[in-house]
Design a protein around this motif. Structure first.
Motif, PDB file in Angstrom:
ATOM      1  N   UNK A  36      -6.918  83.155 -22.868  1.00  0.00           N
ATOM      2  CA  UNK A  36      -6.259  83.567 -24.112  1.00  0.00           C
ATOM      3  C   UNK A  36      -7.238  84.351 -24.981  1.00  0.00           C
ATOM      4  N   UNK A  37      -8.463  83.845 -25.106  1.00  0.00           N
ATOM      5  CA  UNK A  37      -9.471  84.524 -25.929  1.00  0.00           C
ATOM      6  C   UNK A  37      -9.697  85.953 -25.442  1.00  0.00           C
ATOM      7  N   UNK A  38      -9.744  86.123 -24.128  1.00  0.00           N
ATOM      8  CA  UNK A  38      -9.992  87.452 -23.559  1.00  0.00           C
ATOM      9  C   UNK A  38      -8.862  88.439 -23.826  1.00  0.00           C
ATOM     10  N   UNK A  39      -7.682  87.925 -24.179  1.00  0.00           N
ATOM     11  CA  UNK A  39      -6.602  88.846 -24.515  1.00  0.00           C
ATOM     12  C   UNK A  39      -6.863  89.547 -25.833  1.00  0.00           C
ATOM     13  N   UNK A  40      -7.811  89.011 -26.641  1.00  0.00           N
ATOM     14  CA  UNK A  40      -8.144  89.749 -27.863  1.00  0.00           C
ATOM     15  C   UNK A  40      -8.417  88.910 -29.085  1.00  0.00           C
TER      16      UNK A  40
END
Length: 715
Positions: free
Chosen positions: A430-434
């Protein structure tokens, strides 16, 4: 006969029902289907078809209950029997939903009715011997929205500003973006059938490292116009330049989220760009756009939008008026959207949330890789359930499950929510989505130890008209004195403005005792402005308190403090009041409440009574609701927070009323501050006092009035 006539009148809008016996009609059909749904859920087989059946049975049960109650010609005993049978169906629905609580979302106000649901509804009605019109009605009950783009009442309130109509006529056809249709994501395999939203939320509730995606190192921190970004700001802009397109920007207040969003839109060429903001910061966004992206004009939507520039690249609208502009915004061909203070949309059932989600879905459907940014200073670990609406706005999830790139990333993990290690990996996905979250303490080296940031606000309505009228009366009085002085000097008016005389008139006004006792002097005008800003300043302080912790609120006048405290009380925010007239024991008690009690979020302070001699460094943010007459007085207030013991950079948010004398006063204070600094550094200039600012403000009013008169005569 009356009953037949009644049926005839309703034939266009209702399915026609034939006479039936106890085993005929819709109730037996619903009873059969609801038993099938109950059995499937009991055996853990809540497939998509089962969910659709549950939704349609519930809706038809509501319709039938309403029909039975309204059918006055039916004997009372018959109506009671039918209502009892419907209650039995309702009971089964309730117990089934208790087994699988995700089914309750199908009955919410914001639930979407799929084409499959409409088809099943027709099939069940026809099975019950009920004639269905060729064009089916909207489903009745609280759930009745066929698509996310339909909102009750929106069409009635909708407007299309004339300048927008002109833009549409200038370019009536948007170029198709075939890359939207070409982009496909693989269907879930390993995670098919798993409920994933709650595990994702729990992954953040469990804590862990600071939630921030990896950002590229920026090639430069300099932007168009020679302005300089702080390194942490440049990192996000570099990510947008590299192709990242969805961001939950959760930096703490004071770290420049507005500039980051505007510059990300510029490097992504995400124009037209829609920016949805709280009313209190609407003007500030336009100001920041002019500073950071001057080549892309911004327009602010007020009311029905009569004054907007329909050809602007950036459209700024506040949540309160968004409903009447949704229609034309959907058709504008937006390529980007920013939602400021995104926790405003946490309730997905609220009208403001529905409008935001509708626009986001429209943009994603029409544009490949649109820029979508949600800005909020609220940490992710607080009220994590509220962030589902933000994730949906960004296109990471829909009403019930992850979608797109997030779903693909979860599949790549190779685990299910039942496996050890899924939570940490899912959080990272989820964090890597932005998700981007930085704290002041983390980027302290980037920040000045103390800074003053202006927040322009627009004063509308009667208060705004009253202020402008007071300024005009004061300007007319100055102009009349100037003209009388010219007559006495026997000077030809056409020779130009006598600036020395202007300053003499302004100085006489400032020294006039009669003027000082009037509300129509410069002091009275500034007090009116302070009163009008009180609620807006308190709203801004409340936002800071929610997102950044404790806040110090400074005002000059008691009535402004009172208005602010009423606002905090209405919003359930605890505060401590530090003002003149308090005994030393009460004053100390209130100071200790603010510094020692974590639930006391705001200190409401008098600029004169609390501007010296107290330590409030438990906060690093403060709001200056009214302007001082000198930089020294402003600095003394800031030094209540910026002092030994302060661990973080301090930001003073100065609330400035746009298009009023307030703006000029702020500029004068800053210019006099530079003069004072040079004097203290050993230059020959005298340090400015409050009378200098008052005089310059009056000079500005008179010179503006003279310029306006010259322009009007020339035209």
């Amino acid at each position: 006969m009356a009953r037949g006539a009644q049926r005839h009148r309703g034939a266009r809008s209702r399915p026609q029902r034939r006479p039936r016996h106890d085993n005929d009609g819709i109730i037996p059909v619903l009873a059969k289907v609801v038993r099938e749904v109950e059995s499937a859920v009991q055996h853990g087989r809540a497939s998509s078809s089962t969910r659709t059946s549950f939704q349609v049975v519930a809706l038809l049960m509501r319709e039938e209950r309403a029909r039975v109650r309204a059918e006055e010609a039916t004997p009372a005993a018959r109506r009671a029997e039918e209502l009892k049978r419907l209650d039995g169906i309702a009971t089964i629905l309730a117990t089934t939903a208790a087994r699988d609580t995700t089914l309750l979302g199908l009955l919410g106000e914001d639930a979407v009715i799929s084409e499959r649901a409409r088809s099943l509804r027709r099939e069940l009605l026809e099975a019950a011997g009920i004639e269905v019109p060729d064009e089916p009605d909207e489903l009745a009950g609280p759930v009745g929205r066929s698509t996310p783009e339909e909102t009750p009442g929106a069409e009635e309130r909708g407007v299309v500003p004339q300048s927008v109509a002109s833009r549409q006529l200038a370019n009536p056809f948007l170029p198709p973006d075939y890359s939207v249709a070409a982009k496909r994501t693989a269907k879930p395999r390993r995670l098919a059938g798993w409920e994933l939203i709650q595990p994702l939320l729990r992954a953040f509730e469990d804590g862990g490292a600071l939630s921030c995606m990896d950002l590229p190192s920026p090639a430069t921190t300099r932007v168009v116009g020679g302005r300089e970004l702080m390194p942490h700001q440049a990192g996000l802009v570099a990510a947008a330049a590299a192709g990242h397109r969805t961001f939950l920007l959760a930096d703490e207040p004071g770290l420049g989220k507005t500039a980051q969003a505007l510059l990300a839109a510029q490097v992504a060429d995400a124009y037209p760009l829609l920016v949805v903001v709280p009313n209190v910061v609407k003007r500030n966004w336009a100001h920041e756009a002019e500073l950071w992206t001057p080549d892309h004009p911004a327009t602010v939507v007020y009311g029905d939008g009569d004054t907007i520039d329909g050809f602007a690249d950036i459209i700024i609208v506040n949540y309160e008026v968004l409903d009447r502009h949704v229609g034309w915004l959907r058709e504008l061909g937006l390529r980007g959207m920013v939602v400021d203070e995104a926790h405003y949309i946490k309730n997905r059932k609220s009208q403001r949330s529905q409008h935001v989600l509708q626009l986001s879905e429209r943009i994603r459907a029409r544009t490949a890789e649109p820029l979508l940014m949600a800005l909020t200073g609220t940490p992710l670990i607080n009220d994590i359930e509220d962030f589902t609406a933000i994730w949906q706005f960004l296109g990471w999830i829909d009403e019930s499950k992850p979608v797109g790139e997030l779903m693909a990333a979860l599949e790549e993990i190779g685990l299910t929510p039942g496996d050890r290690g899924f939570s940490a990996a899912a959080r990272a996905a989820v964090v890597d989505r932005g998700i981007v979250r930085r704290r002041k303490v983390d980027v302290a080296a980037d920040l000045p130890a103390r800074r003053v940031a202006d927040v322009p606000v627009e004063i509308d309505g009667e208060a705004g008209r009253s202020i402008r009228a007071a300024e005009q009366r004061l300007a007319r009085r100055l102009l009349a004195r100037y003209e009388r002085a010219l007559e006495l000097r026997d000077v030809v008016e056409g020779e130009g403005v006598d600036h020395a005389l202007v300053r003499q008139v302004a100085a006489r006004e400032r020294a006039n005792k009669t003027a000082k006792s009037s509300e129509e002097n410069v002091f009275g005008v500034m007090r009116r402005i302070g009163q009008a800003k009180a609620g807006l300043a308190a709203d801004y302080a409340a936002q800071l308190a929610r997102s950044a912790g404790k806040v110090v609120f400074f005002a000059k006048h008691i009535d402004v403090m009172d208005a602010a405290e009423e606002t905090f009380t209405r919003r359930g925010i605890r505060f401590a009041s530090i003002r003149g007239g308090q005994t030393s024991s009460v004053r100390q008690k209130n100071i200790e409440a603010f510094t020692g009690d974590p639930d006391v979020a705001v200190a409401v302070c008098s600029l004169t009574a609390a501007g010296v001699g107290i330590n409030l460094q438990v906060a690093s943010n403060m709001v200056l609701a009214e302007l001082s007459w000198t930089d020294a007085e402003q600095t003394q207030a800031i030094d209540r927070v910026h002092r030994i013991g302060q661990d973080e950079p301090v930001t003073a948010w100065r609330i400035v009323a746009a298009r009023t004398l307030d703006t000029r006063i702020a500029e004068l204070i800053d210019s006099k501050a530079g003069l004072a600094a040079r004097a203290l550094d050993g230059a020959d200039e005298d340090v400015a006092d409050s009378s200098d600012v008052q005089l310059e403000a009056l000079v500005t009013l008179l010179e503006d009035a003279l310029e306006e008169r010259v322009s009007s005569r020339a035209s």
